[in-house]
Design a protein around this motif. Structure first.
Motif, PDB file in Angstrom:
ATOM      1  N   GLN A 194     -17.485   2.279   6.163  1.00 15.09           N
ATOM      2  CA  GLN A 194     -16.278   1.855   6.867  1.00 15.09           C
ATOM      3  C   GLN A 194     -16.015   0.395   6.559  1.00 15.09           C
ATOM      4  O   GLN A 194     -16.911  -0.441   6.618  1.00 15.09           O
ATOM      5  CB  GLN A 194     -16.449   2.057   8.378  1.00 15.09           C
ATOM      6  N   GLY A 195     -14.776   0.084   6.198  1.00 15.25           N
ATOM      7  CA  GLY A 195     -14.431  -1.282   5.855  1.00 15.25           C
ATOM      8  C   GLY A 195     -14.429  -2.195   7.066  1.00 15.25           C
ATOM      9  O   GLY A 195     -13.985  -1.814   8.145  1.00 15.25           O
ATOM     10  N   ASN A 196     -14.947  -3.403   6.864  1.00 13.92           N
ATOM     11  CA  ASN A 196     -14.925  -4.429   7.898  1.00 13.92           C
ATOM     12  C   ASN A 196     -13.709  -5.319   7.665  1.00 13.92           C
ATOM     13  O   ASN A 196     -13.598  -5.996   6.643  1.00 13.92           O
ATOM     14  CB  ASN A 196     -16.213  -5.259   7.848  1.00 13.92           C
ATOM     15  N   LYS A 197     -12.794  -5.338   8.611  1.00  8.79           N
ATOM     16  CA  LYS A 197     -11.542  -6.093   8.439  1.00  8.79           C
ATOM     17  C   LYS A 197     -11.780  -7.590   8.396  1.00  8.79           C
ATOM     18  O   LYS A 197     -10.983  -8.328   7.809  1.00  8.79           O
ATOM     19  CB  LYS A 197     -10.586  -5.752   9.580  1.00  8.79           C
ATOM     20  N   ASP A 198     -12.870  -8.059   9.001  1.00  9.48           N
ATOM     21  CA  ASP A 198     -13.126  -9.499   9.044  1.00  9.48           C
ATOM     22  C   ASP A 198     -13.605 -10.052   7.715  1.00  9.48           C
ATOM     23  O   ASP A 198     -13.177 -11.125   7.291  1.00  9.48           O
ATOM     24  CB  ASP A 198     -14.161  -9.812  10.136  1.00  9.48           C
ATOM     25  N   ASN A 199     -14.513  -9.330   7.046  1.00  8.96           N
ATOM     26  CA  ASN A 199     -15.065  -9.857   5.787  1.00  8.96           C
ATOM     27  C   ASN A 199     -14.676  -9.031   4.567  1.00  8.96           C
ATOM     28  O   ASN A 199     -15.027  -9.389   3.442  1.00  8.96           O
ATOM     29  CB  ASN A 199     -16.588  -9.970   5.875  1.00  8.96           C
ATOM     30  N   GLY A 200     -13.979  -7.930   4.782  1.00  6.45           N
ATOM     31  CA  GLY A 200     -13.530  -7.109   3.664  1.00  6.45           C
ATOM     32  C   GLY A 200     -14.612  -6.284   3.005  1.00  6.45           C
ATOM     33  O   GLY A 200     -14.355  -5.642   1.979  1.00  6.45           O
TER      34      GLY A 200
END
Length: 221
Positions: A194-200
């Motif tokens: 799952q992608g982390n929106k904060d660090n990409g």
């Protein structure tokens, strides 16, 4: 007691799931004990002509498969934990209780690393792993019960907690190079990225498979 009243059904449901999970672990552990005892009893004494040793061993393995756990324990203590007559007589003369010798022998066996690997971590002497009852899988499940979000647990969070609380449980102990490999080899969990929106960056999450699916995956491995 207020938390167990019908006005708070979610708390009661969580308790029921906890009891079911712990009971399931106990049953799996008993199954592991039975499997290990069958192996010990089947291989405790193999004698015969060299050409027939393999056939004798196979026959003994088949013979013990129908035995109950209580019968296996009796056979093991009668053979492995019984001293010869001279030792037994000396023990009784000194202490008046030959049974102490058996308990002392059992205690010495239980204190060995091999015993811990077999009964606590599910690691067989040949290095193979009984994954459903292994220490690594137990730690992942415990972390899951603490940190799951909507049924999924972030692997980095789980492994950080395992390093802090169970420092002896490392992937290398089970012949793996990472916790992701443990999850893959054990076949006890589902995994997703799952992608982390904060660090990409992508993060790895896992969750336990349903019991029936986990058993099927283990049988296919």
């Amino acid at each position: 007691m207020a938390s167990l009243t019908p006005t708070n059904p979610d708390a009661l449901l969580d308790l029921q799931r906890t009891v079911q999970r712990k009971l399931g672990r106990c049953l799996l552990r008993l199954q592991q004990y039975e499997i290990l005892l069958k192996s010990l009893v089947a291989h405790r004494d193999i004698a015969g002509p060299p050409a027939r040793l393999q056939a004798i061993r196979d026959a003994q393995v088949v013979y013990v498969q129908k035995m109950t756990l209580g019968t296996l324990v009796g056979m093991l203590t009668d053979s492995y934990l019984t001293p010869n007559q001279d030792d037994a007589a000396a023990s009784e003369d000194e202490s008046g209780d030959g049974g102490l010798w058996a308990w002392a022998s059992m205690a010495s066996v239980m204190a060995t690393p091999a015993y811990e690997d077999l009964f606590a971590n599910g690691i067989w002497p040949d290095g193979s792993v009984n994954w459903p009852t292994s220490g690594a899988v137990s730690c992942l499940r415990e972390a899951e019960s603490r940190f799951a979000t909507h049924g999924w647990t972030k692997l980095n969070t789980a492994t950080a907690w395992i390093r802090e609380q169970h420092s002896d449980q490392q992937p290398q102990r089970y012949g793996c190079g990472s916790w992701r490999q443990v999850i893959h080899e054990s076949r006890q969990f589902e995994i997703r990225k799952q992608g982390n929106k904060d660090n990409g960056c992508n993060e790895v999450w896992y969750r336990s498979r349903p019991v029936e699916t986990a058993i099927q995956q283990e049988q296919q491995s």
